[in-house]
Scaffold this motif. Sequence first.
Motif, PDB file in Angstrom:
ATOM      1  N   PHE A  22       0.861  -1.176   0.000  1.00 49.80           N
ATOM      2  CA  PHE A  22       0.000   0.000   0.000  1.00 49.80           C
ATOM      3  C   PHE A  22       0.900   1.229   0.000  1.00 49.80           C
ATOM      4  O   PHE A  22       1.816   1.339   0.817  1.00 49.80           O
ATOM      5  CB  PHE A  22      -0.937  -0.006   1.213  1.00 49.80           C
ATOM      6  N   GLU A  23       0.636   2.109  -0.962  1.00 50.14           N
ATOM      7  CA  GLU A  23       1.417   3.327  -1.118  1.00 50.14           C
ATOM      8  C   GLU A  23       0.561   4.500  -0.668  1.00 50.14           C
ATOM      9  O   GLU A  23      -0.589   4.626  -1.086  1.00 50.14           O
ATOM     10  CB  GLU A  23       1.813   3.512  -2.583  1.00 50.14           C
ATOM     11  N   ASP A  37       2.381  -2.798   4.483  1.00 48.39           N
ATOM     12  CA  ASP A  37       1.623  -4.005   4.157  1.00 48.39           C
ATOM     13  C   ASP A  37       0.116  -3.780   4.210  1.00 48.39           C
ATOM     14  O   ASP A  37      -0.639  -4.533   3.590  1.00 48.39           O
ATOM     15  CB  ASP A  37       2.003  -5.141   5.109  1.00 48.39           C
ATOM     16  N   THR A  38      -0.326  -2.761   4.954  1.00 48.79           N
ATOM     17  CA  THR A  38      -1.765  -2.473   5.048  1.00 48.79           C
ATOM     18  C   THR A  38      -1.996  -0.992   4.765  1.00 48.79           C
ATOM     19  O   THR A  38      -1.094  -0.159   4.946  1.00 48.79           O
ATOM     20  CB  THR A  38      -2.332  -2.800   6.445  1.00 48.79           C
ATOM     21  N   ALA A  39      -3.223  -0.677   4.365  1.00 52.05           N
ATOM     22  CA  ALA A  39      -3.582   0.719   4.104  1.00 52.05           C
ATOM     23  C   ALA A  39      -3.494   1.538   5.385  1.00 52.05           C
ATOM     24  O   ALA A  39      -3.026   2.682   5.370  1.00 52.05           O
ATOM     25  CB  ALA A  39      -4.988   0.788   3.515  1.00 52.05           C
ATOM     26  N   GLU A  40      -3.917   0.967   6.482  1.00 53.39           N
ATOM     27  CA  GLU A  40      -3.902   1.675   7.767  1.00 53.39           C
ATOM     28  C   GLU A  40      -2.478   2.015   8.190  1.00 53.39           C
ATOM     29  O   GLU A  40      -2.194   3.111   8.676  1.00 53.39           O
ATOM     30  CB  GLU A  40      -4.592   0.839   8.856  1.00 53.39           C
ATOM     31  N   GLU A  41      -1.581   1.059   7.986  1.00 59.07           N
ATOM     32  CA  GLU A  41      -0.179   1.285   8.352  1.00 59.07           C
ATOM     33  C   GLU A  41       0.448   2.347   7.445  1.00 59.07           C
ATOM     34  O   GLU A  41       1.187   3.226   7.916  1.00 59.07           O
ATOM     35  CB  GLU A  41       0.597  -0.024   8.250  1.00 59.07           C
ATOM     36  N   THR A  46       2.371   7.901   6.993  1.00 58.11           N
ATOM     37  CA  THR A  46       2.307   9.180   6.287  1.00 58.11           C
ATOM     38  C   THR A  46       1.989  10.322   7.248  1.00 58.11           C
ATOM     39  O   THR A  46       2.575  11.405   7.141  1.00 58.11           O
ATOM     40  CB  THR A  46       1.267   9.111   5.152  1.00 58.11           C
ATOM     41  N   ILE A  47       1.086  10.092   8.194  1.00 56.71           N
ATOM     42  CA  ILE A  47       0.780  11.110   9.205  1.00 56.71           C
ATOM     43  C   ILE A  47       2.061  11.467   9.961  1.00 56.71           C
ATOM     44  O   ILE A  47       2.374  12.649  10.170  1.00 56.71           O
ATOM     45  CB  ILE A  47      -0.316  10.606  10.177  1.00 56.71           C
ATOM     46  N   ASP A  48       2.821  10.448  10.345  1.00 53.39           N
ATOM     47  CA  ASP A  48       4.083  10.670  11.047  1.00 53.39           C
ATOM     48  C   ASP A  48       5.082  11.415  10.165  1.00 53.39           C
ATOM     49  O   ASP A  48       5.773  12.327  10.619  1.00 53.39           O
ATOM     50  CB  ASP A  48       4.664   9.324  11.499  1.00 53.39           C
ATOM     51  N   ALA A  49       5.145  11.054   8.879  1.00 51.09           N
ATOM     52  CA  ALA A  49       6.082  11.713   7.954  1.00 51.09           C
ATOM     53  C   ALA A  49       5.724  13.181   7.747  1.00 51.09           C
ATOM     54  O   ALA A  49       6.618  14.027   7.638  1.00 51.09           O
ATOM     55  CB  ALA A  49       6.101  10.972   6.621  1.00 51.09           C
TER      56      ALA A  49
END
Length: 160
Positions: A22-23, A37-41, A46-49
């Motif tokens: 998942f990108e 590996d998952t959309a949630e992860e 991305t929130i952290d980035a």
Amino acid sequence: MTDPHAYGIEVRRRTIDGEVVFEARVRELPDLAEYADTAEEAYALTIDAIATTADMLAERGKSMPPPLEPVDDWSGRVTLRLPKSLHRLLSETADDEGCSLNQHIVNVLNYFSGYAHAEQVMDAHWKSAPKGAPKPAPGRPLLKVVSTRDYPEQPAYAHG
């Protein structure tokens, strides 16, 4: 303080080198991408980035690009009044280009929106460039506007 949740994050499933991942990408930060590996992860990374990027930019005295407004806030319809001479010129150019007046105006606005955005990006680049780096001559246009009228041997293409 930057709210990472306000940014336009798109998560999609992709296959890269035969592996399904998942990108997650951020509309306002096109160079930022996270994979998981998952959309949630991917979303959480991305929130952290986004938060990390905001902190890094703040440390360097730079500002974070603001979140874009959702497209739903606009209808896509604009009514405007033009001088008759400009209306005629735009209509004639649209006919020469083989498209409707509306499509021609949209094409022109898209073109110049992209030009303005590129100019902003380049201005930001030159402002952050090291001292002594070559810079473009002031007032020198980067693009030249042309029309098919300038090249009569070229066919006019319909733009639907």
